[in-house]
Design a protein around this motif. Sequence first.
Motif, PDB file in Angstrom:
ATOM      1  N   ARG A   1       0.879  -1.174   0.000  1.00 13.56           N
ATOM      2  CA  ARG A   1       0.000   0.000   0.000  1.00 13.56           C
ATOM      3  C   ARG A   1       0.913   1.220   0.000  1.00 13.56           C
ATOM      4  NH1 ARG A   1      -3.166   1.373   5.220  1.00 13.56           N
ATOM      5  NH2 ARG A   1      -1.186   2.402   5.598  1.00 13.56           N
TER       6      ARG A   1
ATOM      7  N   CYS B   1     -14.555 -10.239  -6.971  1.00 12.48           N
ATOM      8  CA  CYS B   1     -14.125  -9.003  -7.626  1.00 12.48           C
ATOM      9  C   CYS B   1     -13.916  -9.139  -9.118  1.00 12.48           C
ATOM     10  CB  CYS B   1     -12.867  -8.468  -6.973  1.00 12.48           C
ATOM     11  SG  CYS B   1     -11.423  -9.481  -7.281  1.00 12.48           S
TER      12      CYS B   1
ATOM     13  N   TRP C   1      -2.866   0.371  -4.139  1.00  4.89           N
ATOM     14  CA  TRP C   1      -2.601  -0.985  -3.678  1.00  4.89           C
ATOM     15  C   TRP C   1      -2.019  -1.813  -4.817  1.00  4.89           C
ATOM     16  CZ3 TRP C   1      -3.984  -2.493   1.359  1.00  4.89           C
ATOM     17  CH2 TRP C   1      -4.741  -1.567   2.071  1.00  4.89           C
TER      18      TRP C   1
ATOM     19  N   ASP D   1      -7.302   2.913  -4.178  1.00  3.46           N
ATOM     20  CA  ASP D   1      -8.040   2.699  -2.937  1.00  3.46           C
ATOM     21  C   ASP D   1      -9.545   2.806  -3.143  1.00  3.46           C
ATOM     22  OD1 ASP D   1      -7.760   2.269   0.008  1.00  3.46           O
ATOM     23  OD2 ASP D   1      -8.863   4.175   0.060  1.00  3.46           O
TER      24      ASP D   1
ATOM     25  N   LEU E   1     -10.941  -0.582  -4.282  1.00  6.87           N
ATOM     26  CA  LEU E   1     -10.689  -1.766  -3.464  1.00  6.87           C
ATOM     27  C   LEU E   1     -11.861  -1.951  -2.497  1.00  6.87           C
ATOM     28  CD1 LEU E   1      -8.406  -3.872  -3.068  1.00  6.87           C
ATOM     29  CD2 LEU E   1      -7.648  -2.489  -1.152  1.00  6.87           C
ATOM     30  N   SER E   2     -12.582  -3.062  -2.639  1.00 10.91           N
ATOM     31  CA  SER E   2     -13.759  -3.257  -1.789  1.00 10.91           C
ATOM     32  C   SER E   2     -13.990  -4.740  -1.543  1.00 10.91           C
ATOM     33  CB  SER E   2     -14.994  -2.644  -2.454  1.00 10.91           C
ATOM     34  OG  SER E   2     -15.254  -3.287  -3.683  1.00 10.91           O
TER      35      SER E   2
ATOM     36  N   ARG F   1     -10.554  -6.132  -0.445  1.00 13.69           N
ATOM     37  CA  ARG F   1     -10.074  -5.182   0.563  1.00 13.69           C
ATOM     38  C   ARG F   1      -9.772  -5.908   1.867  1.00 13.69           C
ATOM     39  NH1 ARG F   1      -9.437   0.042   1.790  1.00 13.69           N
ATOM     40  NH2 ARG F   1     -10.405   0.814  -0.098  1.00 13.69           N
ATOM     41  N   GLU F   2     -10.675  -6.796   2.270  1.00 13.65           N
ATOM     42  CA  GLU F   2     -10.462  -7.557   3.505  1.00 13.65           C
ATOM     43  C   GLU F   2      -9.166  -8.368   3.428  1.00 13.65           C
ATOM     44  OE1 GLU F   2     -12.627 -11.035   6.188  1.00 13.65           O
ATOM     45  OE2 GLU F   2     -13.758 -10.082   4.567  1.00 13.65           O
TER      46      GLU F   2
ATOM     47  N   ALA G   1      -6.513  -7.775   1.413  1.00 12.03           N
ATOM     48  CA  ALA G   1      -5.365  -6.862   1.367  1.00 12.03           C
ATOM     49  C   ALA G   1      -5.046  -6.302   2.748  1.00 12.03           C
ATOM     50  CB  ALA G   1      -5.640  -5.724   0.395  1.00 12.03           C
ATOM     51  N   GLU G   2      -6.060  -5.856   3.469  1.00  9.96           N
ATOM     52  CA  GLU G   2      -5.839  -5.293   4.803  1.00  9.96           C
ATOM     53  C   GLU G   2      -5.372  -6.362   5.781  1.00  9.96           C
ATOM     54  OE1 GLU G   2      -9.505  -3.238   5.663  1.00  9.96           O
ATOM     55  OE2 GLU G   2      -8.868  -1.478   4.528  1.00  9.96           O
TER      56      GLU G   2
END
Length: 104
Positions: free
Chosen positions: A7, A46, A72, A85, A88-89, A93-94, A96-97
């Motif tokens: 990131r 996705c 990202w 960003d 990213l959803s 996103r989950e 990646a985070e």
Amino acid sequence: MKIEVTRSGGVAGVHRTGSVEFAMRGARAPSDASWAALYRQARSECGLLGAGGGATDDAARAPSRVRDAFQWTLRFGRERIEVPDTDLSGALRELAERVLAEGQ
């Protein structure tokens, strides 16, 4: 499967990187199952990764950049995608985070 996430950007322009490696099948650790499930969910949800192992045309295009927003970069084995960003959803996103939070 090895997943690497970077990131970059934001107001401070700081890069954060993390990676995890887990078994998709066969003998695996208990945490491997949750990583594999999240990876599969992100992949199917996705549509950023093609079934043939390469990035789809949408993912291959240069992402639009927003000033001071995070960018990202995700690597799934040999596949690499860049996602702004704002795009990213969901499970991606989950994933990646979680890689940034729990990865090395």
